[in-house]
Design a protein around this motif. Structure first.
Motif, mmCIF file in Angstrom:
data_model
loop_
_atom_site.group_PDB
_atom_site.id
_atom_site.type_symbol
_atom_site.label_atom_id
_atom_site.label_comp_id
_atom_site.label_asym_id
_atom_site.label_seq_id
_atom_site.Cartn_x
_atom_site.Cartn_y
_atom_site.Cartn_z
ATOM 1 N N PHE A 66 0.899 -1.240 0.233
ATOM 2 C CA PHE A 66 -0.080 0.186 0.144
ATOM 3 C C PHE A 66 0.909 1.169 -0.116
ATOM 4 C CE2 PHE A 66 -3.447 -2.614 1.949
ATOM 5 C CZ PHE A 66 -4.490 -2.162 0.861
ATOM 6 N N VAL A 67 0.538 2.289 -0.694
ATOM 7 C CA VAL A 67 1.494 3.564 -0.886
ATOM 8 C C VAL A 67 0.292 4.464 -0.802
ATOM 9 C CG1 VAL A 67 2.798 4.918 -2.378
ATOM 10 C CG2 VAL A 67 2.980 2.314 -2.450
ATOM 11 N N ARG A 68 0.739 5.553 -0.077
ATOM 12 C CA ARG A 68 -0.189 6.889 0.226
ATOM 13 C C ARG A 68 0.559 8.046 0.048
ATOM 14 N NH1 ARG A 68 -1.734 7.685 6.168
ATOM 15 N NH2 ARG A 68 0.035 8.910 6.053
ATOM 16 N N TYR A 69 0.283 9.084 -0.645
ATOM 17 C CA TYR A 69 1.103 10.474 -0.660
ATOM 18 C C TYR A 69 0.969 11.058 0.870
ATOM 19 C CZ TYR A 69 0.953 15.596 -1.753
ATOM 20 O OH TYR A 69 1.691 16.808 -1.824
ATOM 21 N N ASP A 70 2.098 11.319 1.278
ATOM 22 C CA ASP A 70 2.196 11.894 2.721
ATOM 23 C C ASP A 70 2.376 13.555 2.682
ATOM 24 O OD1 ASP A 70 1.888 11.434 5.365
ATOM 25 O OD2 ASP A 70 4.147 11.425 5.739
ATOM 26 N N GLY A 71 2.295 14.105 1.606
ATOM 27 C CA GLY A 71 2.392 15.534 1.748
ATOM 28 C C GLY A 71 3.575 15.952 0.760
ATOM 29 N N GLU A 72 3.790 17.335 0.649
ATOM 30 C CA GLU A 72 4.503 18.079 -0.366
ATOM 31 C C GLU A 72 6.102 17.749 0.265
ATOM 32 O OE1 GLU A 72 5.622 19.543 -3.780
ATOM 33 O OE2 GLU A 72 3.488 19.013 -3.463
ATOM 34 N N GLY A 73 7.141 17.295 -0.713
ATOM 35 C CA GLY A 73 8.294 16.980 -0.397
ATOM 36 C C GLY A 73 8.604 15.853 0.698
ATOM 37 N N ARG A 74 7.597 15.072 1.030
ATOM 38 C CA ARG A 74 7.825 13.974 1.957
ATOM 39 C C ARG A 74 7.741 12.683 1.086
ATOM 40 N NH1 ARG A 74 4.582 15.518 7.191
ATOM 41 N NH2 ARG A 74 5.270 13.415 7.914
ATOM 42 N N ALA A 75 8.383 11.660 1.716
ATOM 43 C CA ALA A 75 8.318 10.307 0.991
ATOM 44 C C ALA A 75 6.959 9.620 1.268
ATOM 45 C CB ALA A 75 9.595 9.474 1.688
ATOM 46 N N PRO A 76 6.789 8.797 0.099
ATOM 47 C CA PRO A 76 5.270 8.240 0.391
ATOM 48 C C PRO A 76 5.426 7.277 1.490
ATOM 49 C CG PRO A 76 6.508 7.831 -1.898
ATOM 50 C CD PRO A 76 7.481 8.565 -0.997
ATOM 51 N N VAL A 77 4.388 7.113 2.226
ATOM 52 C CA VAL A 77 4.100 6.088 3.143
ATOM 53 C C VAL A 77 3.824 4.944 2.547
ATOM 54 C CG1 VAL A 77 2.655 5.835 5.148
ATOM 55 C CG2 VAL A 77 2.974 8.088 4.788
ATOM 56 N N THR A 78 4.334 3.757 3.154
ATOM 57 C CA THR A 78 4.013 2.576 2.771
ATOM 58 C C THR A 78 3.618 1.521 3.761
ATOM 59 O OG1 THR A 78 6.448 2.012 2.960
ATOM 60 C CG2 THR A 78 5.630 2.858 0.636
ATOM 61 N N ASP A 79 2.999 0.620 3.496
ATOM 62 C CA ASP A 79 2.712 -0.520 4.312
ATOM 63 C C ASP A 79 2.649 -1.792 3.738
ATOM 64 O OD1 ASP A 79 1.732 -1.849 6.596
ATOM 65 O OD2 ASP A 79 -0.486 -1.703 5.942
#
Length: 139
Positions: A66-79
């Motif tokens: 699972f990948v989620r956008y975590d905000g401008e300039g931040r790495a994607p969040v993964t699970d």
């Protein structure tokens, strides 16, 4: 005609129990049993294509994240990757048929793919209709 996504779930952990003797993991099948299973799906797809009802399909690897956008300039969040206890989607097919009933009939026929010993595995197939085209607004 309406399009439907058929999801082949492997090691489903929810819903009604599998029929006895039908949930033997594929890693316990012989190479010939695996070949027969894959050939069944190829034949099924060819038959659906002859009817003008097959759109596309693919087998999927067991890994997924699972990948989620975590905000401008931040790495994607993964699970993930996921442990074995979660359901796996083994593959998908898209069909284009006239009704829900025809989609269920097609999914049921796909569910008869052979497994260990050449017996049908009675695999659960999830049927998901696609939304149609959005309405066009004219003024």
């Amino acid at each position: 005609m309406a399009k439907y996504l058929l999801l082949k779930h492997y090691r489903r952990t929810t819903g009604p129990a599998n029929l006895p003797g039908t949930d033997v993991p594929m890693d316990q099948w012989t190479p010939e049993e695996i070949d027969a299973h894959v050939q069944f799906m190829r034949d099924w797809a060819a038959e659906m294509a002859e009817r003008g009802e097959y759109v596309d399909g693919q087998a999927l690897e067991p890994r997924g994240t699972f990948v989620r956008y975590d905000g401008e300039g931040r790495a994607p969040v993964t699970d993930g990757p996921f442990p074995e206890t979660k359901e796996l989607i083994a593959g998908w097919m898209v069909i284009d048929v006239d009704s829900d009933e025809r989609a269920y009939e097609a999914a049921a026929s796909l569910s008869a793919a052979p497994g260990q010993g050449g017996r049908p595995i009675h695999e659960w197939i999830e049927v998901r209709p696609f939304y149609g085209e959005p309405p066009v607004v004219t003024e």
